[in-house]
Design an enzyme around this catalytic site. Sequence first.
Site, PDB file in Angstrom:
ATOM      1  N   HIS A  51       4.661   2.863 -40.328  1.00 54.37           N
ATOM      2  CA  HIS A  51       4.411   2.845 -41.764  1.00 54.37           C
ATOM      3  C   HIS A  51       5.667   2.810 -42.615  1.00 54.37           C
ATOM      4  O   HIS A  51       5.585   2.587 -43.811  1.00 54.37           O
ATOM      5  CB  HIS A  51       3.542   4.058 -42.133  1.00 54.37           C
TER       6      HIS A  51
ATOM      7  N   ALA B 284       3.923   6.852 -36.255  1.00 50.22           N
ATOM      8  CA  ALA B 284       4.136   6.908 -37.708  1.00 50.22           C
ATOM      9  C   ALA B 284       5.275   5.994 -38.168  1.00 50.22           C
ATOM     10  O   ALA B 284       5.325   5.615 -39.344  1.00 50.22           O
ATOM     11  CB  ALA B 284       4.390   8.343 -38.141  1.00 50.22           C
TER      12      ALA B 284
ATOM     13  N   ASP C 141      12.956  -4.802 -38.312  1.00 43.99           N
ATOM     14  CA  ASP C 141      14.077  -5.743 -38.149  1.00 43.99           C
ATOM     15  C   ASP C 141      14.339  -6.047 -36.674  1.00 43.99           C
ATOM     16  O   ASP C 141      14.672  -7.176 -36.316  1.00 43.99           O
ATOM     17  CB  ASP C 141      15.355  -5.176 -38.781  1.00 43.99           C
TER      18      ASP C 141
ATOM     19  N   TYR D  76      -7.585  10.953 -31.564  1.00 39.99           N
ATOM     20  CA  TYR D  76      -6.911  10.167 -30.528  1.00 39.99           C
ATOM     21  C   TYR D  76      -7.562  10.247 -29.148  1.00 39.99           C
ATOM     22  O   TYR D  76      -7.100   9.588 -28.210  1.00 39.99           O
ATOM     23  CB  TYR D  76      -5.432  10.590 -30.440  1.00 39.99           C
TER      24      TYR D  76
ATOM     25  N   ARG E 263      -3.262  16.253 -28.587  1.00 37.18           N
ATOM     26  CA  ARG E 263      -2.985  16.012 -30.003  1.00 37.18           C
ATOM     27  C   ARG E 263      -4.239  15.498 -30.709  1.00 37.18           C
ATOM     28  O   ARG E 263      -4.744  14.427 -30.359  1.00 37.18           O
ATOM     29  CB  ARG E 263      -1.891  14.955 -30.096  1.00 37.18           C
TER      30      ARG E 263
ATOM     31  N   ASN F 202       2.990   0.731 -29.682  1.00 33.95           N
ATOM     32  CA  ASN F 202       2.391   1.700 -30.606  1.00 33.95           C
ATOM     33  C   ASN F 202       3.561   2.479 -31.191  1.00 33.95           C
ATOM     34  O   ASN F 202       4.102   3.381 -30.540  1.00 33.95           O
ATOM     35  CB  ASN F 202       1.406   2.629 -29.909  1.00 33.95           C
TER      36      ASN F 202
ATOM     37  N   ARG G  44      -1.266   5.247 -44.094  1.00 33.79           N
ATOM     38  CA  ARG G  44      -1.409   4.603 -42.775  1.00 33.79           C
ATOM     39  C   ARG G  44      -1.912   3.166 -42.880  1.00 33.79           C
ATOM     40  O   ARG G  44      -1.822   2.391 -41.929  1.00 33.79           O
ATOM     41  CB  ARG G  44      -2.355   5.412 -41.880  1.00 33.79           C
TER      42      ARG G  44
ATOM     43  N   PRO H 178       6.599   7.930 -31.341  1.00 29.86           N
ATOM     44  CA  PRO H 178       6.575   9.389 -31.484  1.00 29.86           C
ATOM     45  C   PRO H 178       5.189  10.022 -31.382  1.00 29.86           C
ATOM     46  O   PRO H 178       4.211   9.479 -31.891  1.00 29.86           O
ATOM     47  CB  PRO H 178       7.164   9.621 -32.881  1.00 29.86           C
TER      48      PRO H 178
ATOM     49  N   ARG I 243      -8.010   5.906 -42.626  1.00 30.69           N
ATOM     50  CA  ARG I 243      -7.449   7.262 -42.664  1.00 30.69           C
ATOM     51  C   ARG I 243      -6.643   7.466 -43.954  1.00 30.69           C
ATOM     52  O   ARG I 243      -7.005   6.950 -44.995  1.00 30.69           O
ATOM     53  CB  ARG I 243      -6.622   7.487 -41.391  1.00 30.69           C
TER      54      ARG I 243
ATOM     55  N   HIS J  24      -2.753   0.421 -32.369  1.00 25.38           N
ATOM     56  CA  HIS J  24      -3.074   1.775 -32.820  1.00 25.38           C
ATOM     57  C   HIS J  24      -4.379   2.220 -32.178  1.00 25.38           C
ATOM     58  O   HIS J  24      -5.344   1.446 -32.122  1.00 25.38           O
ATOM     59  CB  HIS J  24      -3.207   1.847 -34.342  1.00 25.38           C
ATOM     60  N   ILE J  25      -4.381   3.474 -31.753  1.00 23.96           N
ATOM     61  CA  ILE J  25      -5.585   4.042 -31.151  1.00 23.96           C
ATOM     62  C   ILE J  25      -6.646   4.237 -32.239  1.00 23.96           C
ATOM     63  O   ILE J  25      -7.808   3.875 -32.080  1.00 23.96           O
ATOM     64  CB  ILE J  25      -5.226   5.396 -30.482  1.00 23.96           C
ATOM     65  N   SER J  26      -6.210   4.825 -33.344  1.00 25.35           N
ATOM     66  CA  SER J  26      -7.141   5.089 -34.451  1.00 25.35           C
ATOM     67  C   SER J  26      -7.218   3.870 -35.365  1.00 25.35           C
ATOM     68  O   SER J  26      -6.359   2.972 -35.296  1.00 25.35           O
ATOM     69  CB  SER J  26      -6.652   6.304 -35.243  1.00 25.35           C
TER      70      SER J  26
HETATM   71  C1  DQA Z   1      -1.191   5.791 -34.453  1.00 23.55           C
HETATM   72  C2  DQA Z   1      -1.522   5.844 -35.944  1.00 23.55           C
HETATM   73  C3  DQA Z   1      -0.324   6.341 -36.738  1.00 23.55           C
HETATM   74  O1  DQA Z   1      -0.643   6.382 -38.119  1.00 23.55           O
HETATM   75  C4  DQA Z   1       0.059   7.724 -36.273  1.00 23.55           C
HETATM   76  O2  DQA Z   1       1.193   8.173 -36.965  1.00 23.55           O
HETATM   77  C5  DQA Z   1       0.250   7.813 -34.808  1.00 23.55           C
HETATM   78  C6  DQA Z   1      -0.688   7.124 -33.939  1.00 23.55           C
HETATM   79  C7  DQA Z   1      -2.433   5.412 -33.611  1.00 23.55           C
HETATM   80  O3  DQA Z   1      -2.245   5.074 -32.453  1.00 23.55           O
HETATM   81  O4  DQA Z   1      -3.562   5.483 -34.094  1.00 23.55           O
HETATM   82  O5  DQA Z   1       1.132   8.510 -34.318  1.00 23.55           O
HETATM   83  O6  DQA Z   1      -0.207   4.793 -34.243  1.00 23.55           O
END
Ligand code: DQA
Length: 145
Positions: A81, A78, A88, A24, A19, A75, A112, A11, A108, A101-103
Site C-alpha cells: 500500500h 502492507a 520501483d 487470513y 495472525r 505477497n 488497503r 511482512p 477492508r 493477497h489472501i484477503s
Molecule cells: C495482505 C493484505 C495486506 O493489506 C496486509 O497488510 C497483509 C496481508 C493479504 O494477503 O491479504 O499483510 O497482503
Amino acid sequence: MKKKILILHGPNLNLLGEREPGIYGTTDFESLNWQLMDYAISLDMEPQVYQSNSEGDIIDKLHEARKEYFGVVLNAGAYTHYSYAIADAIKAIKIPVIEVHISNVFARDAFRANSVIAPVCRGSISGFGTLSYKLAIHALAEMPS
Ligand code: DQA
C-alpha cells in the site's frame, strides 16, 4: 527447461495460522509453503520460497530473481500500500511479478484498497484465501516462456 519461480512473502506472513485467523485463515505458514511447493512441482515448475519482514530484503530478492527466475508470486503484505521502493524494483526487472493477497483488500480498510505495486505487476489476485497464491502460480505456469 522447467520454469523456476519465486514465491515471495512480505511482512507478518510468517505468522500465518496465528495472525488474525478470521481474515487470513488457520493454515500455518509452513504448511502453506509445502502446499504451494507441491502445487508448483505438479505443474512442472521449480519453486523457491522466501519470506522477509524487511523492505530492503524484498527488494534484494526481486533483483536477484531477475537473472534466475521465470517469474515471481509476491505477497508484499502492507508494503503493497505504500512502498514505492518495491514498486520501483518490480518496474526495474523484466520478469513477470504477480501480486497476491489472501484477503480481499478492497473489502477492508480504505488504505488497503490502494496498491502502489499493482500498476507494475503483471496482474493481481486478491480475496481467495491461500488459494490466491495457487491461482498466481497457475498463471505463471500458463504464461509463455
Ligand atoms: C495482505 C493484505 C495486506 O493489506 C496486509 O497488510 C497483509 C496481508 C493479504 O494477503 O491479504 O499483510 O497482503
